[in-house]
Each structure stands twice: as structure tokens, then as C-alpha cells.
Design a protein around this motif. Structure first.
Motif, PDB file in Angstrom:
ATOM      1  N   VAL A  56     -71.539 -36.608  63.051  1.00  0.00           N
ATOM      2  CA  VAL A  56     -70.701 -37.809  62.989  1.00  0.00           C
ATOM      3  C   VAL A  56     -69.591 -37.603  61.958  1.00  0.00           C
ATOM      4  O   VAL A  56     -68.417 -37.893  62.219  1.00  0.00           O
ATOM      5  N   GLY A  57     -69.952 -37.080  60.796  1.00  0.00           N
ATOM      6  CA  GLY A  57     -68.957 -36.825  59.759  1.00  0.00           C
ATOM      7  C   GLY A  57     -67.906 -35.823  60.200  1.00  0.00           C
ATOM      8  O   GLY A  57     -66.700 -36.016  59.952  1.00  0.00           O
ATOM      9  N   LEU A  58     -68.324 -34.757  60.860  1.00  0.00           N
ATOM     10  CA  LEU A  58     -67.384 -33.743  61.333  1.00  0.00           C
ATOM     11  C   LEU A  58     -66.411 -34.334  62.346  1.00  0.00           C
ATOM     12  O   LEU A  58     -65.200 -34.112  62.273  1.00  0.00           O
ATOM     13  N   ASN A  59     -66.920 -35.107  63.283  1.00  0.00           N
ATOM     14  CA  ASN A  59     -66.062 -35.660  64.324  1.00  0.00           C
ATOM     15  C   ASN A  59     -65.133 -36.746  63.794  1.00  0.00           C
ATOM     16  O   ASN A  59     -63.981 -36.837  64.225  1.00  0.00           O
ATOM     17  N   ILE A  60     -65.584 -37.555  62.848  1.00  0.00           N
ATOM     18  CA  ILE A  60     -64.693 -38.522  62.209  1.00  0.00           C
ATOM     19  C   ILE A  60     -63.569 -37.782  61.496  1.00  0.00           C
ATOM     20  O   ILE A  60     -62.390 -38.155  61.605  1.00  0.00           O
ATOM     21  N   THR A  61     -63.904 -36.740  60.772  1.00  0.00           N
ATOM     22  CA  THR A  61     -62.909 -35.962  60.035  1.00  0.00           C
ATOM     23  C   THR A  61     -61.865 -35.379  60.978  1.00  0.00           C
ATOM     24  O   THR A  61     -60.657 -35.485  60.727  1.00  0.00           O
ATOM     25  N   VAL A  62     -62.304 -34.775  62.059  1.00  0.00           N
ATOM     26  CA  VAL A  62     -61.363 -34.154  63.001  1.00  0.00           C
ATOM     27  C   VAL A  62     -60.512 -35.209  63.709  1.00  0.00           C
ATOM     28  O   VAL A  62     -59.301 -35.007  63.906  1.00  0.00           O
ATOM     29  N   LEU A  63     -61.091 -36.345  64.047  1.00  0.00           N
ATOM     30  CA  LEU A  63     -60.299 -37.412  64.663  1.00  0.00           C
ATOM     31  C   LEU A  63     -59.229 -37.935  63.699  1.00  0.00           C
ATOM     32  O   LEU A  63     -58.113 -38.265  64.124  1.00  0.00           O
ATOM     33  N   CYS A  64     -59.549 -37.990  62.427  1.00  0.00           N
ATOM     34  CA  CYS A  64     -58.553 -38.401  61.438  1.00  0.00           C
ATOM     35  C   CYS A  64     -57.458 -37.354  61.288  1.00  0.00           C
ATOM     36  O   CYS A  64     -56.283 -37.704  61.113  1.00  0.00           O
ATOM     37  N   LEU A  65     -57.820 -36.079  61.366  1.00  0.00           N
ATOM     38  CA  LEU A  65     -56.802 -35.024  61.352  1.00  0.00           C
ATOM     39  C   LEU A  65     -55.877 -35.172  62.560  1.00  0.00           C
ATOM     40  O   LEU A  65     -54.656 -35.001  62.438  1.00  0.00           O
TER      41      LEU A  65
END
Length: 137
Positions: free
Chosen positions: A80-89
Motif C-alpha cells: 500500500v505504501g509503495l503504490n501510494i508513493t508511486v501514484l503521488c510521483l
């Protein structure tokens, strides 16, 4: 469980490749030549997605640390953290490429959400490393 980690690594490798193409095509189509945070999506999914889960696969084969609910929850938190981070990028990168001006509140909100993604990544990673340490000792 090792096969599940291998499958997850494969999914993140495919996503990394897709996002690399998205970055290249969006910037080319928009005529953008500067630096954008979209360029980091590719590397985040390769290293924090594919490489991380390949390492977990190898560690699982040696230490069998994945028994128990705690590891499953940690993997979910990490992803979840990885995907939130990439979506914010992606969101930040698109605003840069399309030259969209954000209000200070919107800019701060996006940074805050990216921070939450990084915090979740860290929590998941620490729980996983703690469980590996317990089995390795």
C-alpha cells in the motif's frame, strides 16, 4: 510463500516497464524536456517492488520467516505504501509536465500523502526485517 513473492516481483517488474513507457510517451507527446518526478516511478517499482520481493523470496527459502499473520499484514502495508508513493510521483509529475499550478494547500496535501506512503513503506519494511531477524537468530 516464496512463489508468491516471485509472482509479486514479476507484477512490479511489469508495472515498472509500463510506467517507464508512460513517462517517456507523456513527456514526448507534451514536448516536455525538463526534469519531472515521473522519472522516479520506474526506479521505485523496480527496486522497491521487483528487487525487494526477489530478496524476500530468497530469504524465505532460507529462513521460512513468513509463517504467521504479522508477515502477511506487513507485506500488505508495504505494498500500500509503495503504490501510494508511486501514484503521488505520477500526480506530481503530470502537474510538472502539463505545467499545472497547484495551490499551496494542494501542493502540501500531495506531499503529505506521499509522506504517508513512505511511512507505510517503512513500517512494512521494519516489520518484515524484524520477522526475518527473529528467524535468522
Amino acid at each position: 510463500m516464496a512463489k508468491r513473492y516471485a509472482n509479486t516481483a514479476l507484477v512490479y517488474a511489469v508495472l515498472a516497464l509500463i510506467l517507464g513507457v508512460v513517462y517517456r510517451e507523456v513527456t514526448k507527446y507534451s514536448g516536455f524536456t525538463g526534469r519531472t518526478t515521473m522519472s522516479f516511478m520506474h526506479a521505485h517499482y523496480f527496486m522497491l517492488g521487483m528487487a525487494f520481493f526477489l530478496v524476500l523470496m530468497l530469504v524465505e527459502k532460507n529462513f521460512h520467516f513468513s509463517q504467521g499473520r504479522q508477515v502477511g499484514v506487513a507485506v500488505i502495508i508495504y505494498q500500500v505504501g509503495l503504490n501510494i508513493t508511486v501514484l503521488c510521483l505520477l500526480a506530481r509529475g503530470l502537474t510538472q509536465v502539463w505545467n499545472v499550478s497547484m495551490s499551496k494547500g494542494m501542493d502540501a496535501s500531495l506531499s503529505g500523502i506521499a509522506g504517508i506512503g513512505h511511512i507505510l513503506l517503512s513500517i512494512g519494511m521494519i516489520i518484515l526485517l524484524w520477522n526475518i531477524r527473529k528467524k535468522a537468530a
